[in-house]
Write an enzyme that holds these catalytic residues in place. Structure first.
Site, mmCIF file in Angstrom:
data_model
loop_
_atom_site.group_PDB
_atom_site.id
_atom_site.type_symbol
_atom_site.label_atom_id
_atom_site.label_comp_id
_atom_site.label_asym_id
_atom_site.label_seq_id
_atom_site.Cartn_x
_atom_site.Cartn_y
_atom_site.Cartn_z
ATOM 1 N N HIS A 125 0.815 -1.228 0.000
ATOM 2 C CA HIS A 125 0.000 0.000 0.000
ATOM 3 C C HIS A 125 0.848 1.278 0.000
ATOM 4 O O HIS A 125 0.318 2.368 -0.241
ATOM 5 C CB HIS A 125 -0.923 0.051 1.224
ATOM 6 C CG HIS A 125 -1.975 -1.005 1.229
ATOM 7 N ND1 HIS A 125 -2.838 -1.195 0.169
ATOM 8 C CD2 HIS A 125 -2.309 -1.943 2.158
ATOM 9 C CE1 HIS A 125 -3.659 -2.205 0.454
ATOM 10 N NE2 HIS A 125 -3.359 -2.681 1.641
ATOM 11 N N ASP A 162 -2.822 -10.643 -2.414
ATOM 12 C CA ASP A 162 -3.375 -10.110 -1.162
ATOM 13 C C ASP A 162 -4.826 -9.690 -1.405
ATOM 14 O O ASP A 162 -5.179 -9.263 -2.508
ATOM 15 C CB ASP A 162 -2.548 -8.905 -0.725
ATOM 16 C CG ASP A 162 -2.897 -8.407 0.663
ATOM 17 O OD1 ASP A 162 -2.147 -8.728 1.607
ATOM 18 O OD2 ASP A 162 -3.909 -7.688 0.796
ATOM 19 N N HIS A 164 -6.343 -7.166 -0.425
ATOM 20 C CA HIS A 164 -6.444 -5.725 -0.671
ATOM 21 C C HIS A 164 -5.663 -5.368 -1.941
ATOM 22 O O HIS A 164 -4.640 -5.986 -2.230
ATOM 23 C CB HIS A 164 -5.866 -4.938 0.516
ATOM 24 C CG HIS A 164 -6.522 -5.271 1.830
ATOM 25 N ND1 HIS A 164 -6.004 -6.213 2.703
ATOM 26 C CD2 HIS A 164 -7.670 -4.811 2.386
ATOM 27 C CE1 HIS A 164 -6.811 -6.294 3.759
ATOM 28 N NE2 HIS A 164 -7.826 -5.466 3.595
ATOM 29 N N ASP A 246 -4.635 -12.818 3.309
ATOM 30 C CA ASP A 246 -5.874 -12.348 3.934
ATOM 31 C C ASP A 246 -7.116 -12.584 3.070
ATOM 32 O O ASP A 246 -8.225 -12.201 3.467
ATOM 33 C CB ASP A 246 -5.772 -10.872 4.352
ATOM 34 C CG ASP A 246 -5.043 -10.010 3.341
ATOM 35 O OD1 ASP A 246 -4.772 -10.493 2.218
ATOM 36 O OD2 ASP A 246 -4.740 -8.844 3.677
HETATM 37 ZN ZN LIG Z 1 -4.141 -7.192 2.718
#
Ligand SMILES: [Zn+2]
Length: 309
Positions: A125, A162, A164, A246
């Site tokens: 991120h 991931d 996200h 995740d």
């Molecule tokens: Zn994540």
């Protein structure tokens, strides 16, 4: 040839406030699981701190200084509502990025086939000038640009499973046609980016958002039908994996229903393309994964797939 495991105890001393999901217990769970005799063949290596010029390939020096200067002498400081630093965070963040550099160098030396970097804080991120989503420096981007600058490789790919979206990696890659980024992620979910139409300057960005509740079938379809063929066509000289676990069905931060078998599957597929295109050169790095059992089991499945590649 074997797989390198690159890590450092300093990554345990990046502390987050009580109750924060991105805790040192995550890395302890991964390292404990990889302590099993099934992993005796791993080439274990300490992560060095990333050098300033290595970080500066993706982050301007004013940002590097701002992160390191935010590290408090005691307690915590916050860089954004989710992203905190403690006294150990500077060394942890430098070694998390340095692990990727070391992993690339080990693979390029020909002594290992591939590498897994068991590190935190995570990185995908982090944008060039913005810490966010538990991430300080974009570790995988530091590794990617090191592979290009230090080893003269031309085409570098990052695949990111991931749950996200790896907004930071996308931002760093979207203007550069020699870089490739492919991601599955849940949408809607933090950070909100990663729509199919976000394609980058040279159509070198490939996003396949998944719906809440999606599982193995939808995940494998996205990779099989779109992302893996795109990776193959790109023809990478080196492949990186942003390995967040995740999207596992046990994870508390998201709503996908993957199991560790899905992470093993996608790892095998990516390694097969790497084998065909670039002598199997792969460096994977830990991103998210917030259920400790799912994280440990998924890391085991992922590393076994790397070792078998
Ligand atoms: Zn994540």
């Amino acid at each position: 040839m074997t797989t390198a495991l690159v890590t450092h105890s300093a990554c345990l001393y990046h502390e987050t406030p009580p109750g924060h999901p991105e805790s040192a217990d995550r890395l302890r769970a991964v390292l404990h699981a990889l302590d099993d005799k099934a992993f005796a063949a791993l080439a274990r290596e300490e992560a060095p701190p990333a050098a300033r010029e290595e970080l500066a390939r993706v982050h301007p020096t004013f940002y590097i200084d701002a992160v390191l200067n935010a590290v408090p002498e005691r307690g915590y400081a916050s860089l954004d509502p989710d992203t905190h630093v403690s006294p150990g965070s500077g060394d942890a963040a430098l070694r998390a990025a340095g692990a990727l550099v070391a992993g690339v160098d080990r693979v390029m030396s020909g002594k290992v086939q591939n590498a897994f970097c068991a590190v935190r804080p995570p990185g995908h991120h982090a944008e060039p000038t913005r810490a966010m989503g538990f991430c300080l420096f974009n570790n995988v981007a530091v590794g990617a640009l090191h592979a290009r600058a230090r080893h003269g490789l031309k085409k570098i790919a990052v695949v990111d499973f991931d749950v996200h979206h790896g907004n930071g990696t996308q931002v760093m890659f979207e203007e550069d046609e020699a870089l490739f980024f492919a991601s599955t992620h849940q949408m809607p979910l933090y950070p909100g980016t990663g729509r199919v139409h976000e394609r980058g300057r040279a159509l070198n960005i490939h996003n396949r958002p998944l719906d809440p509740g999606d599982g193995s079938h939808e995940f494998r379809q996205a990779w099989d039908n779109t992302l893996l063929p795109a990776l193959d066509v790109f023809g990478p000289d080196f492949v990186f994996i942003s390995a967040g676990f995740d999207a596992h069905r046990r994870d508390p931060l998201a709503n996908l229903n993957l199991t560790e078998a899905d992470f093993a599957w996608v790892t095998e597929k990516v390694c097969a393309i790497a084998k065909a295109r670039c002598a199997g050169r792969v460096v994977s790095t830990l991103e998210g994964g917030y259920d400790l059992k799912a994280l440990a089991d998924s890391s085991v499945a992922h590393v076994k797939a790397l070792m078998a590649a």
